[in-house]
Design an enzyme around this catalytic site. Structure first.
Site, PDB file in Angstrom:
ATOM      1  CE  LYS A 150      -4.119  -1.968   0.530  1.00 22.51           C
ATOM      2  NZ  LYS A 150      -5.207  -1.815  -0.459  1.00 22.51           N
ATOM      3  CE  LYS A 183     -10.361  -5.553  -3.733  1.00 20.74           C
ATOM      4  NZ  LYS A 183      -9.963  -4.264  -3.199  1.00 20.74           N
TER       5      LYS A 183
HETATM    6 MG    MG Z   1      -6.720  -2.089  -4.251  1.00 18.41          MG
END
Ligand code: MG
Length: 384
Positions: free
Chosen positions: A173, A277
């Site tokens: 991240k 997702k």
């Molecule tokens: Mg992502």
């Protein structure tokens, strides 16, 4: 299958340690489970919504409110129109609104129905999808968050652990100001690692984003698999401009909230890698269609995770056996990030796993854990 009723469970789970992203920190991980009860047995589904939501997904409380105040009744109405018989799981998405809350609700409901259908038919989800698993199993990728106080030693230790466990892909991240330094350090320590960066839409583009653009161009030297969601989700044209400028492939995640958005992103040239997702797209059927489109478009894809329990993640692991998923998905064991995982999950060995081969999705909440950590349970009977 005849519907007897639905139970909605809200369970109070927590992350083992907080996971920082450019869009906020995940600490609590309440989970919403759907339990569908039929005359042939039951099925379980998990909702992907996170405690605080994301910039594009509503928080779990909103989903709980929607489903307990009429949303779940859509299934009862559909059953009533069929003399009490449940609609096919592949029709569930059409019962819900095509917005982020509707798609998350659909994802949970569809999983519960599909689980019940497959248990009754004695087939696993991987068999149902027609996916294939080679002898070695499905490769597992992992996420490393932004650490407290930007401590580089914590990032390096986390990556070392994952590499040692055989992890096939690591996704760091990043955020403006926390990008070049951690990526350079990880790349130095692991020159051959399949490494990618996930910005969760934190950078700016155009006249106000000149500094950010320079930062993003500077990431080209790290040989990343891809740079995920550098710019805010709605802005496909700017992602296309950035994709033309960078050598690193641009990956979209939050931008891909529906099949329509995926079609648009591919047409714009804004999506060179796709993070798909199932929960966000509306369920397993939706993700099957999305990966097929990526495959026919020559765009590599991977299954993205939302810190699911073993149930949601078992469904994602089965989805990852589809041919469009050419990159390792977010399939680490929930034991790595949840203090308590109420649903069993296959063992990850040498960075690979075999999705459950048992009928249904292949996982369900342990009743004792539900009792202990359950916050609320709502039973909605089918009354004909
Ligand atoms: Mg992502």
């Amino acid at each position: 299958m005849k519907l007897e009723g639905l139970a909605l469970h809200r369970v109070g789970l927590r992350m083992r340690r907080s996971v920082g992203t450019s869009a906020g920190t995940h600490r609590e991980r309440p989970v919403l489970f759907v339990q569908v009860v039929t005359d042939e047995g039951e099925g379980w589904g998990e909702c992907g919504a996170l405690a605080g939501g994301t910039p594009v997904d509503p928080p779990l409380e909103r989903l709980w409110g929607d489903l307990t105040s009429g949303g779940a009744d859509r299934l009862l109405v559909a059953a009533r129109a069929r003399g009490g018989r449940l609609p096919a799981s592949s029709q569930v998405q059409s019962l819900f609104n095509a917005d982020p809350a509707g798609q998350l609700a659909s994802g949970a409901m569809e999983m519960a129905l599909l689980d019940a259908e497959l248990r009754s038919a004695g087939r696993s989800l991987t068999e149902h999808l027609g996916g294939s698993v080679n002898g070695a199993g499905v490769p597992v990728g992992a996420v490393v968050g932004i650490p407290p106080d930007h401590r580089l030693d914590l990032v390096l230790a986390a990556v070392d652990d994952l590499v040692e466990a055989g992890c096939r892909r690591v996704r760091l991240k990043i955020a403006p100001g926390w990008d070049v330094q951690p990526l350079a350090a990880v790349r130095r320590a692991h020159p051959g690692l399949a490494l990618q960066a996930d910005a969760n839409g934190a950078y700016r583009w155009g006249a106000t984003g000149v500094r950010d653009a320079r930062r993003l161009v500077a990431l080209d030297r790290f040989g990343l698999v891809c740079l995920e969601q550098p710019l805010p989700a709605p802005d496909l044209p700017s992602h296309a401009e950035l994709a033309a400028l960078l050598e690193t492939p641009v990956c979209l995640d939050e931008s891909l909230g529906s099949h329509r958005r995926l079609v648009d992103a591919l047409r714009y040239g804004a999506c060179e890698v796709a993070c798909l997702k199932p929960a966000r797209l509306g369920g397993i059927e939706a993700v099957r269609q999305a990966q097929a489109l990526c495959l026919s478009s020559g765009v590599p894809a991977f299954v993205g995770g939302l810190f699911e329990t073993g149930l949601g993640r078992a469904a994602n692991a089965a989805a990852a056996t589809l041919p469009g998923f050419t990159l390792a998905g977010d399939l680490t064991s929930p034991d790595e990030y949840l203090e308590v995982n109420p649903c069993p999950y296959p063992e990850v060995r040498g960075g690979r796993l075999h999705p459950p081969a048992t009928p249904g999705v292949g996982s369900a909440p342990d009743p004792e854990v539900l009792d202990r950590y359950g916050l609320e349970r709502v039973w909605i009977p089918y009354d004909g």
